[in-house]
Design a protein around this motif. Structure first.
Motif, PDB file in Angstrom:
ATOM      1  N   THR A 118     -65.078 -38.520  -9.474  1.00 32.28           N
ATOM      2  CA  THR A 118     -64.871 -39.603  -8.517  1.00 32.28           C
ATOM      3  C   THR A 118     -63.435 -40.107  -8.596  1.00 32.28           C
ATOM      4  OG1 THR A 118     -67.183 -40.308  -8.540  1.00 32.28           O
ATOM      5  CG2 THR A 118     -65.524 -41.956  -7.900  1.00 32.28           C
ATOM      6  N   ALA A 119     -62.754 -40.080  -7.458  1.00 32.08           N
ATOM      7  CA  ALA A 119     -61.339 -40.462  -7.420  1.00 32.08           C
ATOM      8  C   ALA A 119     -60.842 -40.383  -5.985  1.00 32.08           C
ATOM      9  CB  ALA A 119     -60.495 -39.530  -8.290  1.00 32.08           C
ATOM     10  N   VAL A 120     -59.649 -40.897  -5.778  1.00 32.77           N
ATOM     11  CA  VAL A 120     -58.923 -40.623  -4.550  1.00 32.77           C
ATOM     12  C   VAL A 120     -58.118 -39.348  -4.786  1.00 32.77           C
ATOM     13  CG1 VAL A 120     -57.189 -41.425  -2.914  1.00 32.77           C
ATOM     14  CG2 VAL A 120     -58.787 -43.059  -3.943  1.00 32.77           C
ATOM     15  N   TYR A 121     -58.273 -38.404  -3.888  1.00 26.06           N
ATOM     16  CA  TYR A 121     -57.603 -37.118  -4.022  1.00 26.06           C
ATOM     17  C   TYR A 121     -56.411 -37.051  -3.067  1.00 26.06           C
ATOM     18  CZ  TYR A 121     -61.253 -35.290  -7.021  1.00 26.06           C
ATOM     19  OH  TYR A 121     -62.101 -35.075  -8.082  1.00 26.06           O
ATOM     20  N   TYR A 122     -55.289 -36.619  -3.609  1.00 26.55           N
ATOM     21  CA  TYR A 122     -54.053 -36.536  -2.855  1.00 26.55           C
ATOM     22  C   TYR A 122     -53.533 -35.102  -2.836  1.00 26.55           C
ATOM     23  CZ  TYR A 122     -53.868 -41.573  -3.803  1.00 26.55           C
ATOM     24  OH  TYR A 122     -54.164 -42.912  -3.899  1.00 26.55           O
ATOM     25  N   CYS A 123     -53.020 -34.691  -1.690  1.00 21.03           N
ATOM     26  CA  CYS A 123     -52.278 -33.439  -1.689  1.00 21.03           C
ATOM     27  C   CYS A 123     -50.795 -33.772  -1.714  1.00 21.03           C
ATOM     28  CB  CYS A 123     -52.637 -32.545  -0.511  1.00 21.03           C
ATOM     29  SG  CYS A 123     -52.029 -33.059   1.089  1.00 21.03           S
ATOM     30  N   ALA A 124     -50.033 -32.833  -2.221  1.00 21.90           N
ATOM     31  CA  ALA A 124     -48.601 -33.044  -2.382  1.00 21.90           C
ATOM     32  C   ALA A 124     -47.852 -31.742  -2.103  1.00 21.90           C
ATOM     33  CB  ALA A 124     -48.287 -33.526  -3.793  1.00 21.90           C
ATOM     34  N   ARG A 125     -46.655 -31.878  -1.585  1.00 22.99           N
ATOM     35  CA  ARG A 125     -45.828 -30.720  -1.332  1.00 22.99           C
ATOM     36  C   ARG A 125     -44.813 -30.533  -2.442  1.00 22.99           C
ATOM     37  NH1 ARG A 125     -40.754 -30.142   2.473  1.00 22.99           N
ATOM     38  NH2 ARG A 125     -39.851 -30.282   0.376  1.00 22.99           N
ATOM     39  N   GLY A 126     -44.659 -29.312  -2.879  1.00 22.16           N
ATOM     40  CA  GLY A 126     -43.684 -29.025  -3.910  1.00 22.16           C
ATOM     41  C   GLY A 126     -42.269 -29.033  -3.377  1.00 22.16           C
ATOM     42  N   SER A 127     -41.315 -28.806  -4.266  1.00 20.21           N
ATOM     43  CA  SER A 127     -39.907 -28.790  -3.882  1.00 20.21           C
ATOM     44  C   SER A 127     -39.369 -27.377  -3.711  1.00 20.21           C
ATOM     45  CB  SER A 127     -39.071 -29.540  -4.912  1.00 20.21           C
ATOM     46  OG  SER A 127     -39.258 -28.958  -6.194  1.00 20.21           O
ATOM     47  N   SER A 128     -40.208 -26.387  -3.978  1.00 24.37           N
ATOM     48  CA  SER A 128     -39.811 -24.997  -3.772  1.00 24.37           C
ATOM     49  C   SER A 128     -41.049 -24.156  -3.494  1.00 24.37           C
ATOM     50  CB  SER A 128     -39.070 -24.460  -5.010  1.00 24.37           C
ATOM     51  OG  SER A 128     -39.988 -24.244  -6.069  1.00 24.37           O
ATOM     52  N   SER A 129     -40.839 -22.903  -3.244  1.00 24.95           N
ATOM     53  CA  SER A 129     -41.957 -22.032  -2.885  1.00 24.95           C
ATOM     54  C   SER A 129     -42.797 -21.632  -4.092  1.00 24.95           C
ATOM     55  CB  SER A 129     -41.428 -20.773  -2.203  1.00 24.95           C
ATOM     56  OG  SER A 129     -40.561 -20.071  -3.081  1.00 24.95           O
ATOM     57  N   TRP A 130     -42.211 -21.678  -5.282  1.00 28.49           N
ATOM     58  CA  TRP A 130     -42.904 -21.100  -6.432  1.00 28.49           C
ATOM     59  C   TRP A 130     -43.173 -22.100  -7.555  1.00 28.49           C
ATOM     60  CZ3 TRP A 130     -40.001 -21.850 -10.699  1.00 28.49           C
ATOM     61  CH2 TRP A 130     -38.641 -22.110 -10.495  1.00 28.49           C
ATOM     62  N   ALA A 131     -42.364 -23.154  -7.671  1.00 26.17           N
ATOM     63  CA  ALA A 131     -42.542 -24.106  -8.771  1.00 26.17           C
ATOM     64  C   ALA A 131     -43.846 -24.859  -8.596  1.00 26.17           C
ATOM     65  CB  ALA A 131     -41.372 -25.078  -8.827  1.00 26.17           C
ATOM     66  N   GLN A 132     -44.694 -24.819  -9.609  1.00 25.03           N
ATOM     67  CA  GLN A 132     -45.990 -25.473  -9.503  1.00 25.03           C
ATOM     68  C   GLN A 132     -46.418 -25.939 -10.888  1.00 25.03           C
ATOM     69  OE1 GLN A 132     -49.472 -23.132  -8.841  1.00 25.03           O
ATOM     70  NE2 GLN A 132     -48.580 -21.243  -9.626  1.00 25.03           N
ATOM     71  N   GLY A 133     -47.605 -26.511 -10.934  1.00 23.50           N
ATOM     72  CA  GLY A 133     -48.103 -27.014 -12.194  1.00 23.50           C
ATOM     73  C   GLY A 133     -47.868 -28.497 -12.337  1.00 23.50           C
ATOM     74  N   PRO A 134     -48.395 -29.099 -13.388  1.00 21.99           N
ATOM     75  CA  PRO A 134     -48.322 -30.546 -13.539  1.00 21.99           C
ATOM     76  C   PRO A 134     -46.914 -31.089 -13.747  1.00 21.99           C
ATOM     77  CG  PRO A 134     -49.197 -29.524 -15.524  1.00 21.99           C
ATOM     78  CD  PRO A 134     -49.145 -28.452 -14.467  1.00 21.99           C
ATOM     79  N   SER A 135     -45.981 -30.271 -14.176  1.00 21.94           N
ATOM     80  CA  SER A 135     -44.638 -30.752 -14.449  1.00 21.94           C
ATOM     81  C   SER A 135     -43.648 -30.498 -13.318  1.00 21.94           C
ATOM     82  CB  SER A 135     -44.094 -30.088 -15.728  1.00 21.94           C
ATOM     83  OG  SER A 135     -44.923 -30.379 -16.834  1.00 21.94           O
ATOM     84  N   ALA A 136     -44.089 -29.830 -12.279  1.00 24.42           N
ATOM     85  CA  ALA A 136     -43.192 -29.546 -11.152  1.00 24.42           C
ATOM     86  C   ALA A 136     -42.936 -30.825 -10.349  1.00 24.42           C
ATOM     87  CB  ALA A 136     -43.802 -28.479 -10.258  1.00 24.42           C
ATOM     88  N   SER A 137     -41.969 -30.735  -9.477  1.00 27.25           N
ATOM     89  CA  SER A 137     -41.602 -31.867  -8.635  1.00 27.25           C
ATOM     90  C   SER A 137     -42.366 -31.817  -7.322  1.00 27.25           C
ATOM     91  CB  SER A 137     -40.101 -31.837  -8.357  1.00 27.25           C
ATOM     92  OG  SER A 137     -39.738 -32.811  -7.398  1.00 27.25           O
ATOM     93  N   TYR A 138     -42.920 -32.943  -6.943  1.00 24.69           N
ATOM     94  CA  TYR A 138     -43.677 -33.043  -5.680  1.00 24.69           C
ATOM     95  C   TYR A 138     -43.145 -34.250  -4.906  1.00 24.69           C
ATOM     96  CZ  TYR A 138     -46.705 -29.742  -8.047  1.00 24.69           C
ATOM     97  OH  TYR A 138     -47.185 -28.642  -8.711  1.00 24.69           O
ATOM     98  N   PRO A 139     -42.178 -34.041  -4.047  1.00 28.28           N
ATOM     99  CA  PRO A 139     -41.519 -35.169  -3.394  1.00 28.28           C
ATOM    100  C   PRO A 139     -42.275 -35.790  -2.224  1.00 28.28           C
ATOM    101  CG  PRO A 139     -40.454 -33.106  -2.795  1.00 28.28           C
ATOM    102  CD  PRO A 139     -41.469 -32.769  -3.833  1.00 28.28           C
ATOM    103  N   TYR A 140     -43.293 -35.094  -1.741  1.00 29.30           N
ATOM    104  CA  TYR A 140     -44.028 -35.631  -0.601  1.00 29.30           C
ATOM    105  C   TYR A 140     -45.533 -35.664  -0.890  1.00 29.30           C
ATOM    106  CZ  TYR A 140     -39.690 -34.923   1.932  1.00 29.30           C
ATOM    107  OH  TYR A 140     -38.384 -34.973   2.331  1.00 29.30           O
ATOM    108  N   TRP A 141     -46.163 -36.757  -0.430  1.00 26.43           N
ATOM    109  CA  TRP A 141     -47.569 -37.008  -0.732  1.00 26.43           C
ATOM    110  C   TRP A 141     -48.312 -37.460   0.505  1.00 26.43           C
ATOM    111  CZ3 TRP A 141     -49.489 -36.652  -5.819  1.00 26.43           C
ATOM    112  CH2 TRP A 141     -48.522 -36.374  -6.787  1.00 26.43           C
ATOM    113  N   GLY A 142     -49.609 -37.141   0.544  1.00 18.33           N
ATOM    114  CA  GLY A 142     -50.463 -37.674   1.577  1.00 18.33           C
ATOM    115  C   GLY A 142     -50.993 -39.035   1.182  1.00 18.33           C
ATOM    116  N   GLN A 143     -51.826 -39.591   2.060  1.00 23.27           N
ATOM    117  CA  GLN A 143     -52.376 -40.928   1.824  1.00 23.27           C
ATOM    118  C   GLN A 143     -53.633 -40.903   0.955  1.00 23.27           C
ATOM    119  OE1 GLN A 143     -50.932 -43.933   2.859  1.00 23.27           O
ATOM    120  NE2 GLN A 143     -49.277 -42.467   3.145  1.00 23.27           N
TER     121      GLN A 143
END
Length: 124
Positions: free
Chosen positions: A91-116
């Protein structure tokens, strides 16, 4: 401008399945990794999982590994989070986020854009 709109949340019972969608616009979708995060009441936001631009690589938090699946349809500019065997602790609010590159991912990557966000409530 970059827009991310989540949908598909709701109230479900323990053990049920749910699929969240993240509709993206304002950028070249298949040029960026995407991720899902969640935030439960009174808790910090936590990483759920991520996917590279092609969908060829994914990363999941241990808490959801084997139950949740991230995918994407680049033709539809949409990312998905399929959640199976839901538990009350999901149970939570779930957010999607866009990364800063095509390949960088995971919990430590940068995600500059977020949904509501979209609310998922799992009742026992």
């Amino acid at each position: 401008q970059v827009q991310l709109v989540e949908s598909g949340g709701g109230l479900v019972q323990t053990g049920a399945s749910l699929t969240l969608s993240c509709a993206a616009s304002g950028f070249t979708f298949d040029s960026y990794a995407m991720a899902w995060f969640r935030q439960a009441p009174g808790k910090e936001r936590e990483f759920v999982g991520s996917i590279t631009w092609s969908g060829g690589s994914t990363v999941y938090a241990n808490s959801v590994k084997g139950r949740f699946t991230i995918s994407r349809d680049n033709a539809k500019n949409t990312a998905y989070l399929r959640m199976n065997s839901l538990k009350s602790e999901d149970t939570a609010v779930y957010y999607c986020a866009r990364g800063s590159s095509s390949w960088a991912q995971g919990p430590s990557a940068s995600y500059p854009y977020w949904g509501q966000g979209t609310q998922v409530t799992v009742s026992s």
